[in-house]
Design a protein around this motif. Structure first.
Motif, PDB file in Angstrom:
ATOM      1  N   SER A 115       0.835  -1.204   0.000  1.00 53.53           N
ATOM      2  CA  SER A 115       0.000   0.000   0.000  1.00 53.53           C
ATOM      3  C   SER A 115       0.868   1.251   0.000  1.00 53.53           C
ATOM      4  O   SER A 115       2.025   1.227   0.392  1.00 53.53           O
ATOM      5  CB  SER A 115      -0.925  -0.003   1.213  1.00 53.53           C
ATOM      6  OG  SER A 115      -0.155   0.081   2.388  1.00 53.53           O
ATOM      7  N   ARG A 116       0.267   2.340  -0.444  1.00 53.11           N
ATOM      8  CA  ARG A 116       0.974   3.624  -0.484  1.00 53.11           C
ATOM      9  C   ARG A 116       1.105   4.171   0.933  1.00 53.11           C
ATOM     10  O   ARG A 116       0.190   4.036   1.735  1.00 53.11           O
ATOM     11  CB  ARG A 116       0.203   4.609  -1.342  1.00 53.11           C
ATOM     12  CG  ARG A 116       0.073   4.152  -2.779  1.00 53.11           C
ATOM     13  CD  ARG A 116      -0.701   5.140  -3.560  1.00 53.11           C
ATOM     14  NE  ARG A 116       0.261   5.847  -4.397  1.00 53.11           N
ATOM     15  CZ  ARG A 116      -0.023   6.825  -5.209  1.00 53.11           C
ATOM     16  NH1 ARG A 116      -1.255   7.255  -5.299  1.00 53.11           N
ATOM     17  NH2 ARG A 116       0.890   7.394  -5.932  1.00 53.11           N
ATOM     18  N   PRO A 117       2.223   4.835   1.218  1.00 54.38           N
ATOM     19  CA  PRO A 117       2.365   5.424   2.554  1.00 54.38           C
ATOM     20  C   PRO A 117       1.422   6.610   2.731  1.00 54.38           C
ATOM     21  O   PRO A 117       1.087   7.306   1.772  1.00 54.38           O
ATOM     22  CB  PRO A 117       3.822   5.882   2.586  1.00 54.38           C
ATOM     23  CG  PRO A 117       4.232   6.011   1.165  1.00 54.38           C
ATOM     24  CD  PRO A 117       3.395   5.034   0.388  1.00 54.38           C
ATOM     25  N   SER A 118       1.000   6.840   3.946  1.00 51.40           N
ATOM     26  CA  SER A 118       0.132   7.982   4.215  1.00 51.40           C
ATOM     27  C   SER A 118       0.964   9.258   4.137  1.00 51.40           C
ATOM     28  O   SER A 118       2.193   9.226   4.242  1.00 51.40           O
ATOM     29  CB  SER A 118      -0.518   7.858   5.584  1.00 51.40           C
ATOM     30  OG  SER A 118       0.454   8.050   6.594  1.00 51.40           O
ATOM     31  N   LEU A 119       0.294  10.390   3.963  1.00 55.35           N
ATOM     32  CA  LEU A 119       1.005  11.660   3.870  1.00 55.35           C
ATOM     33  C   LEU A 119       1.759  11.960   5.158  1.00 55.35           C
ATOM     34  O   LEU A 119       2.817  12.589   5.125  1.00 55.35           O
ATOM     35  CB  LEU A 119       0.033  12.787   3.543  1.00 55.35           C
ATOM     36  CG  LEU A 119      -0.681  12.683   2.191  1.00 55.35           C
ATOM     37  CD1 LEU A 119      -1.598  13.887   1.995  1.00 55.35           C
ATOM     38  CD2 LEU A 119       0.306  12.575   1.055  1.00 55.35           C
TER      39      LEU A 119
ATOM     40  N   ASP B 144       3.396   9.890   6.895  1.00 55.33           N
ATOM     41  CA  ASP B 144       4.616   9.089   6.930  1.00 55.33           C
ATOM     42  C   ASP B 144       5.667   9.545   5.924  1.00 55.33           C
ATOM     43  O   ASP B 144       6.814   9.123   6.009  1.00 55.33           O
ATOM     44  CB  ASP B 144       4.281   7.618   6.650  1.00 55.33           C
ATOM     45  CG  ASP B 144       3.416   7.018   7.744  1.00 55.33           C
ATOM     46  OD1 ASP B 144       3.476   7.501   8.887  1.00 55.33           O
ATOM     47  OD2 ASP B 144       2.679   6.058   7.443  1.00 55.33           O
ATOM     48  N   LYS B 145       5.290  10.400   4.991  1.00 52.02           N
ATOM     49  CA  LYS B 145       6.213  10.820   3.942  1.00 52.02           C
ATOM     50  C   LYS B 145       7.060  12.006   4.389  1.00 52.02           C
ATOM     51  O   LYS B 145       6.588  12.882   5.107  1.00 52.02           O
ATOM     52  CB  LYS B 145       5.433  11.207   2.680  1.00 52.02           C
ATOM     53  CG  LYS B 145       4.710  10.033   2.040  1.00 52.02           C
ATOM     54  CD  LYS B 145       3.829  10.475   0.915  1.00 52.02           C
ATOM     55  CE  LYS B 145       4.585  10.474  -0.382  1.00 52.02           C
ATOM     56  NZ  LYS B 145       3.717  10.809  -1.532  1.00 52.02           N
TER      57      LYS B 145
ATOM     58  N   TYR C 108      -2.506  17.909   2.914  1.00 54.66           N
ATOM     59  CA  TYR C 108      -2.063  17.552   4.266  1.00 54.66           C
ATOM     60  C   TYR C 108      -2.230  18.699   5.261  1.00 54.66           C
ATOM     61  O   TYR C 108      -2.668  18.503   6.387  1.00 54.66           O
ATOM     62  CB  TYR C 108      -0.609  17.090   4.219  1.00 54.66           C
ATOM     63  CG  TYR C 108      -0.072  16.583   5.532  1.00 54.66           C
ATOM     64  CD1 TYR C 108      -0.488  15.357   6.058  1.00 54.66           C
ATOM     65  CD2 TYR C 108       0.855  17.314   6.269  1.00 54.66           C
ATOM     66  CE1 TYR C 108       0.001  14.892   7.266  1.00 54.66           C
ATOM     67  CE2 TYR C 108       1.346  16.856   7.469  1.00 54.66           C
ATOM     68  CZ  TYR C 108       0.915  15.640   7.966  1.00 54.66           C
ATOM     69  OH  TYR C 108       1.392  15.182   9.166  1.00 54.66           O
TER      70      TYR C 108
ATOM     71  N   GLU D 211      -0.080  17.325  -2.533  1.00 53.94           N
ATOM     72  CA  GLU D 211      -0.114  16.593  -1.271  1.00 53.94           C
ATOM     73  C   GLU D 211       0.064  17.541  -0.082  1.00 53.94           C
ATOM     74  O   GLU D 211      -0.581  17.386   0.945  1.00 53.94           O
ATOM     75  CB  GLU D 211       0.988  15.535  -1.248  1.00 53.94           C
ATOM     76  CG  GLU D 211       0.745  14.363  -2.160  1.00 53.94           C
ATOM     77  CD  GLU D 211       1.935  13.428  -2.246  1.00 53.94           C
ATOM     78  OE1 GLU D 211       1.717  12.252  -2.580  1.00 53.94           O
ATOM     79  OE2 GLU D 211       3.075  13.870  -1.984  1.00 53.94           O
TER      80      GLU D 211
END
Length: 80
Positions: A2-6, A8-9, A20, A16
Motif C-alpha cells: 500500500s501507499r504510505p500515508s502523507l 509518513d512521507k 495535508y 499533497e
C-alpha cells in the motif's frame, strides 16, 4: 504494497502539501515558483516540499494565514 500515508512521507508534492496542511493549492503553486526556498527540493523536473522544513516555515508569523484557503464562493457572488 500500500501507499504510505502523507503523515509518513518526508517529501510531498505541492498537491499533497495542500491536502495535508489544508492550504490553498493555487497559493502553494505560486509559492513553489519562488527561488531559494529552504523547503523546496528538486527531483529531476519535479518540485517536492521537504515536510519538516515546511513546518518550520509555517511557524513564522502570518505565513499559514497567507496560504490558507479563501472563503467559498457564494451564489450571490457568482451572479454579480
Amino acid at each position: 504494497m500500500s501507499r504510505p500515508s502523507l503523515a509518513d512521507k518526508d517529501f510531498l508534492t505541492v498537491i499533497e502539501t495542500a491536502e495535508y496542511f489544508g492550504l490553498s493549492r493555487r497559493k502553494l503553486f505560486r509559492l513553489a515558483e519562488e527561488k531559494n526556498l529552504p523547503f523546496m527540493a528538486m527531483y529531476g523536473t519535479r518540485k517536492l516540499i521537504i515536510k519538516d522544513e515546511f513546518i518550520k516555515y509555517l511557524k513564522k508569523p502570518g505565513v499559514k494565514e497567507g496560504l490558507a484557503n479563501g472563503k467559498p464562493r457564494t451564489k450571490k457572488r457568482l451572479e454579480a
